[in-house]
Scaffold this active site. Sequence first.
Site, short mmCIF file in Angstrom:
data_model
loop_
_atom_site.label_atom_id
_atom_site.label_comp_id
_atom_site.label_asym_id
_atom_site.label_seq_id
_atom_site.Cartn_x
_atom_site.Cartn_y
_atom_site.Cartn_z
CG ASP A 90 0.42 5.95 -6.07
OD1 ASP A 90 0.22 6.63 -5.04
OD2 ASP A 90 -0.29 5.00 -6.41
N GLY A 100 0.80 -1.22 0.00
CA GLY A 100 0.00 0.00 0.00
C GLY A 100 0.83 1.26 0.00
CB ALA A 142 3.62 3.73 -8.84
#
Length: 399
Positions: free
Chosen positions: A179, A131, A136
């Site tokens: 991200d 998380g 990414a």
Amino acid sequence: MEFPDLHNEKGKLVDTFCSEEKIAPEEVQVIASPYRICPLGAHIDHQGGPVLGMTINACTLMAFHPGADSKVRIRSRNYPGKVAFDVADIPESTGSFWGIYPWAAVRALQEKYEVAKGIVGLVDGMLPGCGLSSSASVLLAYLHGFAAANGLAIEPWEYVRLTRAAENRYIGLNNGILDQASIVFGRRGYLLHIDTKEKKVMHLADRLGDGQYRIIVAYSGYSRELTTSGYNSRVDECRQAAQQLSQMNGSAPAEILSDVEPEGFRSYSGSLEPHIRRRASHFFDESRRVVAGISAWESGSIETFGKLMSESCRSSIEQYECGVQAICDLQQIVSSAAGVFGSRFMGGGFGGCVVGFVEPDQAAAAAEDIRLSYRKLHPEVAEQTAVYLAHSDEGVRFI
């Protein structure tokens, strides 16, 4: 505990890669693509909202060398099996759940660039599925690897666009640019203020540093998988709110909530369906919290900043209605630990981590208390859980 030392991890990865591939260390390139935390700005980047990000000293490492031809061969130290395909003849699928990431990276690159050479690589993530945007992170590692192998000069914002394209079009995640921008523009000693609508990044210097706080990263033991969670449906609901509010307001059609003026929301929110109203309410409240968080950060008020983080998490649960029970339990445990200024969950609340800021002299004790309390409450994942102390670090780079 602390995250592993990056240079030690690099050395072990290169040794393993060289042994497997029968090559000399000087033939190997290594990319460090860090994970990111988002202290404030939960669930609003896909709506063009302002967000705060920071890269930390945990990352994806990839050791690789350019292939002699168009073949791709990659092994992961985190997952079984190998991924192999040809960039000259991209298959419909790699047949591997983690292999979709190098495949998506090539697909995104080939929309604009010539990718004729493959790579041979070995990938290792310090905390995959956590998380902290490990998806990414690994995509940016692959994108940099393929770009290097093919002699492509790619600008930072183009890396952000390519990573988002890979996630949106080929992985099926309807996220924004929090991200990717955090990982590309991350800098040790700075908090990033990312304007996701105008695509601008401002580096906010850390006035406090490790002497005034440490970052706690508490992993729930449940991996995050946003494409099979409620993440995409929440994004759709935010877009519905934007469309409906713009119609009620008689303004130009809005696709995202940042296109709606706050006054328009206040005037017509009562006409929205309750769950749609809650999504929009979270967006406008969270946008204000980001602004307040910037002021707190720049004035050095970590106490205020921490309280805003906890308020953000409460809104994610009550207004955005995300957060599985285990991750909500963990957030409560982190926020209740001695010395913690505030916390919120990462990974959309659908598994993953809780991140908090804690007083340095109480950090180690708080981390141990969190670990023991959570394991007692959720013994079914006791062996998978972990609590780390982290600090800010550089963005994606060759090391």
